[in-house]
Design a protein around this motif. Structure first.
Motif, short mmCIF file in Angstrom:
data_model
loop_
_atom_site.label_atom_id
_atom_site.label_comp_id
_atom_site.label_asym_id
_atom_site.label_seq_id
_atom_site.Cartn_x
_atom_site.Cartn_y
_atom_site.Cartn_z
N LEU A 95 27.46 35.67 49.33
CA LEU A 95 27.96 36.02 50.47
C LEU A 95 27.04 35.28 51.35
O LEU A 95 27.37 34.49 52.48
CB LEU A 95 28.28 37.35 51.19
N ILE A 96 25.74 35.36 51.32
CA ILE A 96 24.73 34.91 51.88
C ILE A 96 24.64 33.29 51.84
O ILE A 96 24.82 32.41 53.01
CB ILE A 96 23.10 35.18 51.68
N SER A 97 25.03 32.74 50.55
CA SER A 97 25.29 31.14 50.41
C SER A 97 26.46 30.64 51.28
O SER A 97 26.30 29.78 51.76
CB SER A 97 25.24 30.98 48.99
N LEU A 98 27.54 31.47 51.41
CA LEU A 98 28.75 31.12 51.86
C LEU A 98 28.65 30.97 53.28
O LEU A 98 28.97 30.11 54.05
CB LEU A 98 29.92 32.22 51.42
N GLY A 99 27.84 32.01 54.07
CA GLY A 99 27.26 31.73 55.37
C GLY A 99 26.60 30.96 55.63
O GLY A 99 27.07 29.81 56.51
N CYS A 107 24.24 39.48 56.38
CA CYS A 107 24.18 40.08 55.00
C CYS A 107 22.55 40.26 54.53
O CYS A 107 22.26 41.04 53.86
CB CYS A 107 24.63 38.94 54.07
N MET A 108 21.66 39.41 55.17
CA MET A 108 20.40 39.32 54.89
C MET A 108 19.98 40.87 55.22
O MET A 108 18.94 41.48 54.69
CB MET A 108 19.70 38.13 55.28
N MET A 143 25.66 31.27 60.66
CA MET A 143 24.36 31.91 60.73
C MET A 143 24.50 33.32 60.79
O MET A 143 23.71 34.23 60.29
CB MET A 143 23.52 31.32 61.75
N ALA A 144 25.29 33.98 61.84
CA ALA A 144 25.55 35.42 61.97
C ALA A 144 25.75 36.03 60.79
O ALA A 144 25.37 37.14 60.19
CB ALA A 144 26.68 35.65 62.99
#
Length: 598
Positions: free
Chosen positions: A539-543, A574-575, A568-569
């Motif tokens: 999910l972070i990579s997708l964002g 996710c982070m 970015m949001a």
């Protein structure tokens, strides 16, 4: 999508690295078809520029390096007696950043045109290139490069902190050593490229002037920043192959590696000198005679540790009981092929001669002798060697040997003749050549050779597919020497039931010679701690990928900026979720392990 198991992450790297390898190979075949005959119009000039850019970028950043990362991910923890990498979550994030970065850059074909300034992306051409192609290059490599740096840190931490009992540094297999040294190279080289990509992004998307001479910038700075990464990148691609051949040659010579200590120090010396020579790509820029002389001396010095390695491999085979398998054939083919590449490298390292060779097909031939004769031969040897370990199937030796001879002969047909094309004055990156310049026959031979290499890859794919219809592979089919061959087949997700005890260099071979052929446990059976899987790396990579599309199109209107904010949001959210969640993993109780057979 949720895995953090180093073996499954390794397979993901191999899968997507293999896909990008096939794409880059297809682009190479189109390039060679265009150059098959004089004044050919198989592809247009603009498309040709896009093809040579994407071929080089895919092969180096999205195929060769990730394929090595896949092998390192899978094999290195097994070789040192570890149950996973030091940071499993980071490992998952690294592989998804690479995958999304690669897909982002290659999606440029469908969004108005691919990058077209060459894989080196030199300014000012790249700054002035119209369309969004270069933006895809910048953002795609930013994402993939971030994953690369993470993975390098992860490998270093794992090797330094997670070696099993008795696995001292000077007992580590050479493949683990080259993984460590490669990761150190990544840690120092890739940040310079990251900075260069940021500066390029600001120039193209925010109207800064880092590389614009008219506004006080300096386009040569891009070359320095690129090659400070670009030359160590060659060793990032070649050192793991050296490690692979240092595993394959002793296994099939039934001898321990000759000169182990010298090999370790030669590996470090190659890495150290690799940072001292970046400007030998820039001899014709005008740095001056003193700088050129220093970089020429550094370039030639690298031949010494490389020569040490070549002689040690030959002396390992000397007097050995050699068995000719497919991995061994690639090792034997590698030695003369890579030696030719090194020899032409020393020729290019001569400043005076380089004025003649620079930007001709001589450089193309040299570069491919190093990368294919070194890296690709290493990858193909490793795929055949570790396939039974990774997928519990044996690849066909008949098909493997057919593939080797097609690839080996096609490779030399393609690139050996290019040395002479370069000496006759054929420039690299040119779309067409004219008739009656004595370049016709050489280019025809080169193109026919490339078709043989393409045929070899088809044989490999047939071999891979047909292997799945065979029965399970035997345990330790090659009579191996290191710890990865001691695990059951298929490898359990926790790797080792008992923590393995290493009693010397080639620990499995020691047990075969002195014991019952099984690795001794270092401690009694106890609970095994393992990490939980997580969807967050995906999910972070997708964002960040969504935000990257926004950056690419932010000059075209508000929709680009909206994508930046959303992406970015989402990624930062996710982070934050990850940082607020205490995930301590889980334990496999020893009672459950006792039920399982060895």
């Amino acid at each position: 999508m949720t895995t953090v198991d180093h073996k499954k992450v390794g397979v993901l790297y191999l899968l997507f690295g293999g896909i990008f390898f096939l794409m880059a190979g297809l682009q190479a075949l189109i390039i060679r078809t265009q150059l098959m005959t004089p004044e050919n119009d198989f592809v247009s000039a603009g498309l040709y520029n896009e093809l040579i850019t994407m071929h080089g970028t895919n092969m180096l950043f999205l195929a060769a390096m990730p394929l090595f990362f896949g092998l390192m991910n899978y094999v290195m923890p097994l070789q040192i007696g570890a149950r996973d990498l030091a940071f499993p979550f980071l490992n998952g994030l690294g592989v998804w950043l690479f995958i999304f970065g690669g897909l982002l850059m290659n999606s440029s074909w469908f969004f108005g045109g691919a990058p077209d300034a060459g894989w080196t992306n030199y300014a000012p051409l790249s700054v002035q290139s119209p369309g969004h192609g270069i933006n895809f290059y910048v953002l795609g490599l930013q994402l993939a490069g971030a994953g690369t740096i993470m993975t390098g840190i992860n490998f270093i931490a794992t090797i330094v902190l997670m070696r099993g009992p008795g696995m001292t540094y000077m007992r580590m297999p050479l493949f683990t050593w080259t993984t460590l040294v490669t990761s150190i190279l990544i840690l120092f080289a890739f940040p310079a490229f990251t900075i260069a990509l940021f500066l390029m992004q600001f120039d193209r998307m925010f109207d800064s002037a880092f590389f614009d001479i008219a506004l006080g910038g300096n386009s040569v700075i891009w070359q320095h920043l690129f090659w400070i990464m670009g030359h160590p990148e060659v060793y990032i691609l070649v050192l793991p192959a050296f490690g692979i051949f240092s595993e394959v040659i002793p296994t099939f010579s039934k001898k321990r590696l000759f000169g182990y200590t010298a090999m370790v120090f030669a590996t470090f010396l190659i890495a150290f000198l690799g940072f001292m020579v970046w400007a030998h790509h820039m001899f014709t820029v005008g740095l001056g005679p003193v700088a050129n002389a220093l970089f020429a001396i550094g370039t030639m010095a690298i031949a010494v540790p490389t020569g040490i390695k070549i002689f040690n491999w030959l002396l390992t085979m000397w007097g050995g009981s050699i068995k000719i398998t497919t991995p061994m054939l690639y090792a034997l083919g590698f030695i003369p092929s890579f030696t030719i590449g090194g020899m032409t490298g020393v020729m290019l390292g001569s400043t005076v001669a380089d004025y003649q060779f620079h930007d001709t097909y001589f450089v193309v031939a040299h570069f491919h002798y190093v990368i294919i004769g070194g890296s690709v031969f290493g990858i193909l040897a490793a795929v055949h060697y570790w396939w039974p370990l990774m997928f519990n199937r044996m690849l066909s030796e008949k098909l493997g040997k057919l593939e080797f001879w097609l690839f080996f002969s096609g490779f030399h047909l393609t690139f050996f003749i290019q040395h002479f094309l370069g000496l006759m004055g054929m420039p690299r990156r040119y779309w067409v050549f004219l008739e009656n310049q004595e370049l016709d026959l050489g280019n025809l031979i080169s193109t026919l050779g490339s078709y043989l290499m393409g045929l070899a890859v088809i044989v490999l794919l047939i071999n891979v597919v047909t292997s799945y219809f065979k029965g399970p592979a035997p345990r330790d089919p090659w009579d191996g020497r290191s710890l990865e061959w001691s695990v059951p087949n298929p490898t359990p997700y926790y790797n080792f039931k008992y923590t393995p005890l290493t009693r010397g260099l080639d620990p499995l071979w020691i047990e075969k010679m002195e014991g019952d052929g099984k690795i001794k446990p270092a401690e009694p059976l106890h609970d095994i701690h393992m990490p939980h899987g997580s969807i967050l790396p995906f999910l972070i990579s997708l964002g960040f990928t969504i935000a990257s599309f926004g950056f690419i199109y932010q000059l075209d209107g508000p929709h680009g900026r909206i994508l930046i904010y959303i992406g970015m949001a989402f990624a930062i959210g996710c982070m934050i979720v990850r940082s607020l969640k205490d995930d301590y993993g889980y334990n496999i109780p020893k009672e459950e392990l006792e039920k399982e057979d060895d």
